[in-house]
Structure formats: C-alpha cells, structure tokens
Write a protein that holds these residues in place. Sequence first.
Motif, short mmCIF file in Angstrom:
data_model
loop_
_atom_site.label_atom_id
_atom_site.label_comp_id
_atom_site.label_asym_id
_atom_site.label_seq_id
_atom_site.Cartn_x
_atom_site.Cartn_y
_atom_site.Cartn_z
N ASP A 85 19.00 143.00 -28.66
CA ASP A 85 20.09 143.29 -29.60
C ASP A 85 21.39 142.74 -29.04
O ASP A 85 21.39 141.95 -28.08
N SER A 86 22.51 143.15 -29.63
CA SER A 86 23.80 142.57 -29.27
C SER A 86 24.32 143.01 -27.90
O SER A 86 25.36 142.54 -27.45
N SER A 87 23.59 143.89 -27.22
CA SER A 87 23.94 144.20 -25.84
C SER A 87 23.36 143.18 -24.87
O SER A 87 23.69 143.18 -23.68
N ASP A 88 22.52 142.30 -25.38
CA ASP A 88 21.84 141.30 -24.55
C ASP A 88 22.58 139.97 -24.55
O ASP A 88 23.35 139.65 -25.45
N VAL A 89 22.28 139.18 -23.52
CA VAL A 89 22.63 137.76 -23.47
C VAL A 89 21.31 137.01 -23.32
O VAL A 89 20.56 137.24 -22.37
N MET A 90 21.02 136.15 -24.28
CA MET A 90 19.75 135.44 -24.33
C MET A 90 19.88 134.05 -23.71
O MET A 90 20.85 133.34 -23.95
N TYR A 91 18.90 133.69 -22.90
CA TYR A 91 18.88 132.40 -22.21
C TYR A 91 17.67 131.62 -22.69
O TYR A 91 16.54 132.10 -22.61
N LEU A 92 17.91 130.44 -23.22
CA LEU A 92 16.84 129.61 -23.79
C LEU A 92 16.41 128.55 -22.78
O LEU A 92 17.24 127.79 -22.28
N ILE A 93 15.12 128.50 -22.51
CA ILE A 93 14.58 127.44 -21.64
C ILE A 93 13.47 126.68 -22.35
O ILE A 93 12.84 127.18 -23.28
N MET A 94 13.26 125.45 -21.91
CA MET A 94 12.05 124.71 -22.23
C MET A 94 11.21 124.73 -20.96
O MET A 94 11.59 124.13 -19.95
N PRO A 95 10.09 125.44 -20.95
CA PRO A 95 9.37 125.70 -19.70
C PRO A 95 8.94 124.44 -18.96
O PRO A 95 8.91 124.42 -17.73
#
Length: 586
Positions: A85-95
């Motif tokens: 939710d909005s308490s999170d910071v999402m990190y996107l990776i390409m494995p």
Amino acid sequence: MHNKELQILCYGKNLSKYDVAIDGITINKITKTENPNYLFITIDTKGMKAGTVSINFKEKGEVVLSQPYEFKIRKENSAKRKGFDSSDVMYLIMPDRFANGDSSNDSHKNTTEKVNRSNPGGRHGGDIKGIIDHLSYLKDLGVTALWSTPLLEDNEPAYSYHTYAQSDLYRIDPRYGTNNDYRRLASEMHKLDMKLIMDYVTNHWGSKHWMIQDLPTKDWIHQWPEGFKRSNYRMTTQFDKNASQVDRKGCMDGWFDTTMPDMNQSNPLLLKYIIQNAIWWIEYADLDGFRVDTYSYNDKKAIAKWTKAIMEEYPNFNIVGEVWMHNQSQIAYWQKDSKIGAIDHYNSYLPSVMDFTLHDAIIEMFKEDKSEWSKGMIKAYDNFTNDFLYPDSNNILVFAGNHDTNRINEIYQENSNVYKMVMTLICTTRGIPQLYYGDEIGMLGNRDKNGDGDIRKDFPGGWIEDSKNAFLSSEIKNGRTINQEEYHSFTKKILNWRKNKPSVHKGKLLQFIPFDNVYVYFRYDDKESVMVIINNSLKDQKLDVARFKEGIKNYSVGTDIITDSNIDITEDFSVPAKTSMILDLK
C-alpha cells in the motif's frame, strides 16, 4: 478457500477416452474438448481434508493410470494477508540484470537460450539467489516492497530474458532458480519486513508454452484467418462508445508480439486456469501482491472476473494493473468502483493503477525552467487536480521510470539536482512510490537510440567479474563512485525518512498553484504535517509564507530532512534554484 469449486486439468495422450474417478471425492463435471489429450475435472472441495488422493483413469473398469494429487494445508490466516500500500516504497528489478548469485544455472539443459552477457538482448545470468544475496542492500536503501519482472519459465530461443513470453505458468525459469528458491525469496523478504510482488501476465503466453504447442481448444487463443495479427494497441476502443467492432477486436484480440499468442480469457476453462494459477502462487510462495502486465488489453469482462476472484479470496491483497494511457479519466476507468466505468456498466475490481500521466509530466516538466501557463511545475499540479476521477487516488503507483521507459537520469543528462527533485515528488505525493533498479546510482539508458537492452543494463557489482560494485559504499574499495554515492545517499535518506511518516502514507494532499516555477504542497493528518517545496526555476526564489498559511497553520519551524537544517517558517525564506525541500513541521 472462499471458492470451493476446483478445476483440475489433466493432460496425456488420448486421455479423454478414459473414465475418471478420484478416491473419496465426488466429481461434479468432466469436460472434454476437441483435443483428445485433455480432460478438465471439476470437483467441490468443501469439507475436504489435506492429503494426497489418486486420480484413477479407467478403461473397461480397469485402472490403467493412477495419478497422485495433493491437497495442501493453507498457511494460518492466509486469507487475511495484507498487500502492499502507500506506506511502501516499491523497487522494480529485472532479475536477469540485477545480480548473478549462482553461475551454475546461467544456462540450463531444458531451456534453449544460453547465457551471453555480451548480447544486450541476451541472457546475462541474474537469478533469484542474486536477489536474496542483496536484500540487505534494498533494506538499507529503504525499500519495503520488491516488484520483479516475471520469473516464470520463458523458453523462447532468443530475447527471453524479459520473461514475458512464458512457457510454463507453474515453473520458475531454471536459469533463475527453482520454485523453492522463489519461496525462499519471499520468506527472506518477510523476515526483513519486506513484501514480494509477482508480475503476472494474463493477456498473453509464450509461443513455446506446452499448451500453445497443443491447444486444448481452438479458441484457447485468439486466432486470425491471416495468421499473426498484431494488436492495434488502441486501448481506448475498450470504452469508446463510438468505436467500431473491428477496431475493438483489433485491440483485445490482436497479438502483443509474434512470440506472444493472445489468450482468450472469455474461454471459461482458460479463465479458471489463470484464476487458480494466480491463487496457487499466492498460497505457494506467500505473495504480497500482483502487478498485472498489459491489463487493459485483456477481454475486459473476463479480466474483471479474474481480479474479483482473487480479491474475494484475499480482501486485503493488492493488485496494480498496467494501464498505459495518457489521460486520467481513461486510466481511472480501470480502477475498482470507478464512476467513469459505471457509466459503461463496468467494474474492473482492480484496486490499483499506474500513474502514467504523472510519468508523462515528470519527463518533460523539469526541462521547462520558466514559469508558463502550461509548462514547468504546473504539469505536476494539473496532474493532481484530476484526482477526483479516481475512486482511490492514494492507491496509485507513482514512478519516474520502469523497464519500458528511458532512464530518468538519461532524460535529464545525469543532472543530480533534477533527480533529487523527481525523487522528492515521487516519495512525498499521494500514492505508492516505485523506483527502477539502478536509478538510485544514476544509471543511464536510451531505448530509442540503443534498444531495450540499454535501459536494462546489468547492475554494476552483480557479477563477480565486475570491476566496480555499486552495492557497496564509495568508502569501500571498488565500491560506488562519488557520483553514484550522491544519488544513492539522497535516495537512502528520503526513503528511510518516509518509512515513519503516516501523513505521507495516508494523509491528505494540499497543493498550491505554482508561481515562478515553484511548486508547494503539504501532506498532513491530525497529528503531523510535511511541507514540500520544489523550485524548478533557474533562480533562488523567496517564498511568501503568508500565502501558505492554510498549510502551515500554527507550525513555526520546519526541519528540512534533506539538509538537516531548521527553517523559521514564520518569516519568508529562500529556496535555492533547482532544489527541493521536505520540511517536517513542528
């Protein structure tokens, strides 16, 4: 489970000629298709105990094949799991491009494409172990949720590293590791109070999927008389009341690419298959959310059923859909309980969408140094004026870039001041901030000039042979460069501060029209308030404090979390050119 009806797909040579019985279980329905190699068995699992049963295939009353089938015990309170939710910071990776933790699986005997790190579009060897090995880096950076592009098997002979052309929906690609490795990734993340988000693909499979090679039904995929037909990519046809049927069909039923057959979600057998597969992964790997690729290219009624089925099983789960459009009303159409969708008698049941209009603004507005009617920071302001269109504007993914866009630091030519303003906006406005791997060390990439491989480069230090390791501090030999450290230290500071700011997570947004290319807004709740100032002009600008009294209220001091300095906000003060401030008000 909430839904007690289970569909079991059975596959084998001429399997449909046999009679079927399951020990101790009443079969409600057996479905045969035009392909004799398939049987679909429907049973009711109400009251069923965990354990292994036998599915018996009989001919003339004799069992000729017996297949064990296990019903597993659910994790306690599985249905109550809480998604991102909005308490999170999402990190996107390409494995494939993040880190190579196990070089022994770089190539695999059961998959066609072999490792070739010199090929920008080839397999480079990144894997699940590489992610696990660097979870401490992500934790230290301030990341709380990880979105990985797909990890399921993609057995295309070339360009398979992105893994969006999946060849087995129940198997992790062996070049990334095993199913158990994926479970371990989730487990290790949960120990660190981090969440794992699966990139789920409903719109298309890969051409090498075993079911594509031997279709259960002719309408399992969308087929065209002329053979391959590419989607027209015009998602507006999904809700345009004036759209022609040929154009609407051309969007939904056209293929995304030659290696990605377009799946027919309106086929009830296929729809049930992908619903059950998604739920299986949530239970098996203990997932915390989905990001759904190309959400608005699916059959819109069927994808709504898919989404609703998952959210009924997990009411606190979260799913964000990729709706890559450039108009807020068109994006808002796809969010759950949209009043715009209701005009069309449509509800997607999709909790979260991606804020592509903010992304559009971000890649332009910081080039626009002068204050004009429609240029500069007014683009950010105008984006949020349309929040009334969204049923839940706080459950929207906000980002400066991802694996399909040019790198933000490339767009702004390695200008760290701009990066800091961008990150300030992303991390303090409403919604769920998402970072793209490597942006926090200033990585560059231009897909328009150099192809997708250029925006999906290897993270430096993820391979043992790398001369520099950006996972390590600049104070350590061969660690981050001084330039990389500047990006990283700023990102780390703002992300870790954000973790403990409820007003930024769930508070209200109060914004002021930008003057002189200075954008000011507040995030606040009943207990705290944060004042954000972004000066996008080429000059230092003095703030007229009286104008912002509505947000400042009775606060007198603001601690700038970027510089650790205290500012008297009862008097006018200056903001340096091309900088941002985040003031904790006291």
